[in-house]
Enzyme design. Structure first.
Site, PDB file in Angstrom:
ATOM      1  N   SER A 119      -3.664  -4.130   2.188  1.00 41.12           N
ATOM      2  CA  SER A 119      -5.041  -4.004   1.714  1.00 41.12           C
ATOM      3  C   SER A 119      -6.023  -4.546   2.765  1.00 41.12           C
ATOM      4  O   SER A 119      -6.071  -3.994   3.862  1.00 41.12           O
ATOM      5  CB  SER A 119      -5.143  -4.723   0.350  1.00 41.12           C
ATOM      6  N   ASP A 161      -4.198   5.306  -5.925  1.00 41.23           N
ATOM      7  CA  ASP A 161      -4.939   4.112  -5.479  1.00 41.23           C
ATOM      8  C   ASP A 161      -6.420   4.277  -5.822  1.00 41.23           C
ATOM      9  O   ASP A 161      -7.080   5.183  -5.310  1.00 41.23           O
ATOM     10  CB  ASP A 161      -4.749   3.955  -3.957  1.00 41.23           C
ATOM     11  N   HIS A 221      -2.816   0.713  -6.020  1.00 41.99           N
ATOM     12  CA  HIS A 221      -3.100  -0.132  -4.862  1.00 41.99           C
ATOM     13  C   HIS A 221      -2.029  -1.215  -4.671  1.00 41.99           C
ATOM     14  O   HIS A 221      -1.856  -1.738  -3.583  1.00 41.99           O
ATOM     15  CB  HIS A 221      -4.480  -0.775  -5.035  1.00 41.99           C
TER      16      HIS A 221
END
Ligand code: MLT
Length: 202
Positions: free
Chosen positions: A104, A154, A185
């Site tokens: 991320s 996501d 995610h």
């Protein structure tokens, strides 16, 4: 100094494996990805810094203006600070060029390291990454390998954005593998398996 990151370092127990640079997501810290690193690259040295920006108390590697909208100037200098930290850590611990394993926000600064400091990383595993910035000039990334693992569901990274990152890296000459997983995610067991298999081919 901005290049003195709080970090964890785990020395290698198996010689010859590329060290891993572990880069956590928003709200994480230097401890988060150590188990993932050990799972995908058993015996490799692990270098795991903590992001220096705080967003409502949550560590990150660079500032953002809103979700998915990055502070370009801050990203530039945080990327350079992290590059300097990596260089110093390599010198003082006699480490080979690391492979980044970023999740991320950590994957986004790993992508920024690739684009701003070609040659610094041996490669990168980018978990749920997006385009950090569009470089004015395409860097040369021949000899650098990148594995992008994106989530089909996501809610933070649109498919077009991760496709664009894969294309940007490939245009720069990197060897890019992009897999889209049936996840959101968050990380999944498939990430661990695919990252381990990909690392074994480096
Ligand atoms: C970022 O800010 O780097 C991305 O939006 C990922 C996140 O941290 O949520």
């Amino acid at each position: 100094m901005a290049t003195d990151f709080v970090h964890r370092f785990v020395p290698a127990t198996v010689p010859g494996r590329a060290p891993l640079l572990l880069l956590h997501g928003t709200g994480g810290n230097e401890n988060d990805l150590l188990p993932l690193g050990a799972a995908v690259a058993p015996g490799a040295a692990l270098l795991s810094p903590r992001g220096q920006v705080l967003e409502n108390g949550m560590p990150r590697f660079f500032r953002r203006l809103s979700e998915g909208v990055f502070d370009a100037e801050d990203l530039r200098h945080r990327t350079d600070d992290l590059a300097a930290f990596i260089g110093k850590a390599r010198d003082s611990r006699a480490l080979a060029a690391p492979v980044a394993l970023g999740f991320s926000n950590g994957a986004n600064i790993a992508a920024s390291l690739l684009l701003r400091h070609p040659g610094l990383l041996r490669g990168a595993i980018l978990l749920r990454a997006m385009v950090p910035f569009r470089p004015d000039d395409t860097p040369r990334l021949d000899g650098t390998a990148a594995l992008l693992l994106s989530g089909r569901a996501d809610p933070i990274v649109p498919a077009a954005n991760s496709d664009m990152l894969a294309e940007l890296l490939a245009q720069a000459g990197a060897t890019v593998t992009h897999r889209r997983l049936p996840v959101g995610h968050g990380l999944s067991q498939a990430d661990v398996t695919l990252a381990r298999e990909w690392l074994a081919t480096l």
